[in-house]
Write an enzyme that holds these catalytic residues in place. Structure first.
Site, PDB file in Angstrom:
ATOM      1  N   HIS A   1       0.821  -1.205   0.000  1.00  0.00           N
ATOM      2  CA  HIS A   1       0.000   0.000   0.000  1.00  0.00           C
ATOM      3  C   HIS A   1       0.858   1.258   0.000  1.00  0.00           C
ATOM      4  O   HIS A   1       0.502   2.266  -0.589  1.00  0.00           O
ATOM      5  CB  HIS A   1      -0.931  -0.012   1.219  1.00  0.00           C
ATOM      6  CG  HIS A   1      -2.304  -0.442   0.853  1.00  0.00           C
ATOM      7  ND1 HIS A   1      -2.911  -1.550   1.391  1.00  0.00           N
ATOM      8  CD2 HIS A   1      -3.186   0.073  -0.017  1.00  0.00           C
ATOM      9  CE1 HIS A   1      -4.102  -1.685   0.862  1.00  0.00           C
ATOM     10  NE2 HIS A   1      -4.300  -0.713   0.009  1.00  0.00           N
TER      11      HIS A   1
ATOM     12  N   CYS B   1      -6.566  -8.994 -19.172  1.00  0.00           N
ATOM     13  CA  CYS B   1      -6.533  -8.342 -17.861  1.00  0.00           C
ATOM     14  C   CYS B   1      -5.274  -8.675 -17.063  1.00  0.00           C
ATOM     15  O   CYS B   1      -5.140  -8.284 -15.913  1.00  0.00           O
ATOM     16  CB  CYS B   1      -7.774  -8.682 -17.057  1.00  0.00           C
ATOM     17  SG  CYS B   1      -7.865 -10.419 -16.620  1.00  0.00           S
TER      18      CYS B   1
END
Ligand code: PEP
Ligand code: MG
Length: 750
Positions: A358, A669
């Site tokens: 993150h 994807c």
């Protein structure tokens, strides 16, 4: 002999100092091989020479002695990368006498290369006065010893130790986590308390420890809120999700009760914290999926912050910096990023961590170049001048003025370019000759549903639903899932949103349902798991359908399908769930149904499924893994995992052609779609829909707008005729260069 080998390796690996370590090696090798002379040379590629690092038996007083790669028997061993065993060395045509070494007394020579991952790191030589043909056993002893020493050398070198002395510039290789180039001086920050340095400690006053912990949780909550607010105006919402995740975790009843229970056992609050945080983070760390494994870091970061507030009751300290710096930290955290003013932060070098943490997501949103997993000695970097290349993951320490000037130019070009592409993110991805592509977002795998409404994309091409299953200590309830899926479907009311059913098992083991398998990637994974658990599958599909009520933008994607039977079985359950929801909510509309093409068998089965599916999504990450039989997460075989491998490109072509023939909408994807070279090639192969991470959207759209679809088609045709992956990449790279777009990947090669 095996014991001797083990002993030598053990003694060498225990020593931190390179010279001392090799002194032990040469001494003990002489003893083991009953010979008088043993020498180690390390390769210096920059200077194209082998440098004598330790010897027993030669004249060497610690002066630098080197042998060119083309010189003598030692040079020959390096060049041929093979052992050389000679009873009378001087008779060999490559023999060269080095008077300064006093070698003339030795007649026999056995040299072996020290090889690590195909690279010759050095040469290990034993010599003897009397002519002696070393036996095959002795030769293989030395080869085995060299192989084991190679691992120790490679490890020490990546740790920043054992590097040969006089390199003009030190280069440290890490993982590129946030792009951009920065030039400045390094600043090593080791002021934060370390959770790993908390040791067992007990307390007699259990109530006081509970209070300390509660206060720390309160302070951390306030601190996270403050940081979020501070960054709110600067960056988009998805990057801020980390702070919501922290707040959510701080209020998590399970985490709190585990901490409480640990303190009740008599542990001091900080020791209780370390144990609980480590047990949580280990759950994630054991997962083979890179993204999920990196969530372990988020948990540790939370632990670090709590530890800080256990030791400091006042509000958190902030790093005071007078000048902008390249910050060197043990592990980059979102809190560090939020704590340092942006104008003082040129770049970050983090010793630990990886590209999908993150903190990395946050730094990308803030536009700060970051390199993770940089193995170096941070004390040695402190206040030195250097360059951080966030494209290639390379750190240059004390480069010369010429190199600096080159990087300054790159830096200027880069920032001008970034500004330009970000400014045009909302423009369509149409090539110069009017061929328009659909650009979709890869999302999910985040505890937070507060996703950015990304103006630059045409919808969500892949929403991975695994995260909420992995974060909890039980399967999420149907209602919890409805909320989660509703949030994402609602964020794109006018566009399609592809929700993928649970791709769990094998590599992504649930903490509450451990799966032990020898070959997890070939095991109980994706649809295989959910078909064996129709209860879990039905709940999830019902939740997706309920979440779509009134929005009608749902597509359901089935992962890891490898046979028609699996598809049929999955569809039976999908329609069962559909009928159940329809009964209660007649307004329900049918979702679009797609399958992932990631298991190679699907290449052949597509025509059989064509009538029953609405769309195809190509998972190039797994397709590459299964086609090349190479574990996508195993760094030992990372060089075999070639996303541009000719077979992968041919498979992609075949899929595209089959889909076109059967008029099946198809999207890619996997990571390839968000890579500049990959995106161009896919467009050339005929793909018109690409789904990628948010950070790639602006660049890929810009790149496509500068390209010509007919040229890309020719490029792809050329690529399809190549036998080697690197040739395919270089064909596309030359095209980028021709178009003046090489800057998009050029910095990556520096
Ligand atoms: C893929 O395999 O390419 C893919 C998109 O799925 P995941 O990375 O989640 O396995
Ligand atoms: Mg996959």
């Amino acid at each position: 002999m095996l014991t001797q080998l083990r002993d030598i390796v053990e003694h060498v690996s225990k020593v931190d100092d390179v010279h001392q370590a090799f002194d032990i090696l040469v001494k003990e090798t002489c003893q083991a091989m009953h010979t008088e002379c043993c020498t180690v040379y390390l390769a210096n590629d920059e200077k194209q020479r082998l440098e004598l690092i330790a010897t027993q038996g030669l004249k060497f007083k610690g002066k630098t002695i080197h042998i060119g790669y083309q010189e003598g028997l030692v040079g020959l061993v390096r060049r041929s990368a093979e052992p050389l065993n000679l009873a009378k060395a001087s008779k060999h045509p490559d023999f060269k006498y080095f008077p300064e070494l006093g070698e003339n007394i030795y007649h026999s020579f056995l040299g072996t290369p020290i090889i690590h991952r195909k690279q010759v790191l050095g040469v290990l030589v034993i010599q003897q006065k009397k002519p002696r043909q070393f036996s095959e056993m002795e030769e293989s002893f030395l080869v085995t010893l060299a192989a084991q020493i190679a691992v120790i050398i490679a490890h020490a070198q990546t740790q920043g130790h054992w590097l040969i002395s006089d390199k003009s510039v030190e280069i440290i290789q890490g993982i590129a986590a946030s792009s951009g180039v920065a030039i400045g001086s390094f600043w090593w920050d080791n002021t934060q308390p370390e959770l790993s340095e908390v040791y067992p400690a007990s307390s007699l006053d259990i109530d006081q420890e509970h209070e300390r912990l509660l206060l720390a949780i309160e302070n951390a909550t306030v601190d996270f809120r403050r940081m979020r607010k501070k960054l709110d105006s600067e960056i988009n919402k998805d990057a801020l999700a980390i702070f919501d995740l922290f707040t959510h975790l701080l209020n998590d009843p399970m985490l709190r009760s585990d901490l409480k229970a640990q303190i009740n056992k008599g542990d001091r609050a900080d020791w209780a914290l370390r144990q609980v945080v480590e047990s949580y983070s280990n759950r994630f760390a054991r997962m083979t999926d890179v993204y999920l494994r990196e969530r372990a870091q988020d948990i540790r970061e939370l632990g670090q912050r709590l530890l800080y507030f256990l030791y400091n009751t006042e509000t958190s300290s902030r790093l005071e910096l007078k000048e902008p710096v390249i910050l060197v930290v043990r592990e980059l955290t979102a809190s560090i990023l939020a704590g340092v003013p942006k104008d003082k932060l040129l770049a970050v070098v983090s010793l630990e961590g990886a590209a999908n943490s993150h903190a990395a997501i946050l730094s990308r949103a803030l536009g700060i170049p970051v390199i993770m997993g940089a193995s170096c000695n941070p004390n040695a970097l402190h206040q030195k001048m250097g360059v951080v290349n966030g494209y290639s993951g390379r750190i240059l320490v004390d480069p010369d003025p010429q190199i600096l000037a080159e990087y300054r130019l790159l830096q200027t070009e880069e920032s001008e370019f970034s500004q330009m592409v970000e400014g045009e993110i909302s423009e369509q991805a149409c090539t110069k000759d009017g061929c328009c592509l659909e650009i979709l977002l890869n999302a999910g795998l985040s505890a937070d549903s507060n996703l950015i409404i990304n103006q630059g994309v045409d919808g969500v091409g892949l929403y991975r639903t695994e995260f909420s299953f992995l974060l909890q200590n039980r399967f999420p309830s149907e209602e919890e899932q409805v909320q989660q899926y509703r949030a994402i479907l609602n964020s794109y009311p006018q566009q399609k949103v592809v929700l993928r059913t649970l791709d769990i098992g094998g590599d992504k083991a649930l903490p509450y349902l451990p799966i032990e398998e020898d070959n997890p990637f070939l095991g109980w994974r994706g649809i295989r798991f959910t078909l064996d658990h129709p209860d879990i599958f039905l709940i999830q599909v019902r939740a997706m359908l309920k979440a779509s009520l009134g929005l009608n933008n749902l597509s359901i994607l089935l992962p890891m399908i490898s046979s028609c039977q699996e598809f049929d079985d999955a569809m039976t359950l999908v329609w069962q769930a559909y009928n159940e929801v329809k009964k209660v909510s007649p307004q329900l509309t049918k979702p679009q149904i797609g399958v992932m093409v990631e298991v190679p068998s699907m290449l052949y089965l597509l025509p059989m499924l064509a009538n029953d599916v609405d769309f195809i999504s190509v998972g190039s990450n797994d397709l590459t893994q299964y086609l090349l039989a190479v574990d996508r997460n195993n760094s030992r075989v990372a060089d075999v995992y070639e996303s541009m491998h000719p077979a992968v490109i041919m498979a992609l072509k075949q899929i595209q052609e089959t889909c076109e023939r059967y008029q099946l909408p198809v999207c890619v994807c996997g990571e390839l779609a968000g890579d500049p070279v990959g995106a161009l090639l896919l467009t050339g192969l005929g793909y018109r829909s690409l789904s990628m991470n948010a950070s790639n959207v602006a660049r890929i759209k810009y790149l496509l707008r500068q390209s010509d679809s007919s040229e890309l088609k020719e490029l792809a045709e050329k690529a399809l005729m190549q036998s080697y992956g690197h040739k395919i990449s270089s064909i596309v790279f030359s095209y980028l260069e021709e178009k003046g777009l090489a800057g998009l990947v050029r910095a990556g090669n520096k």
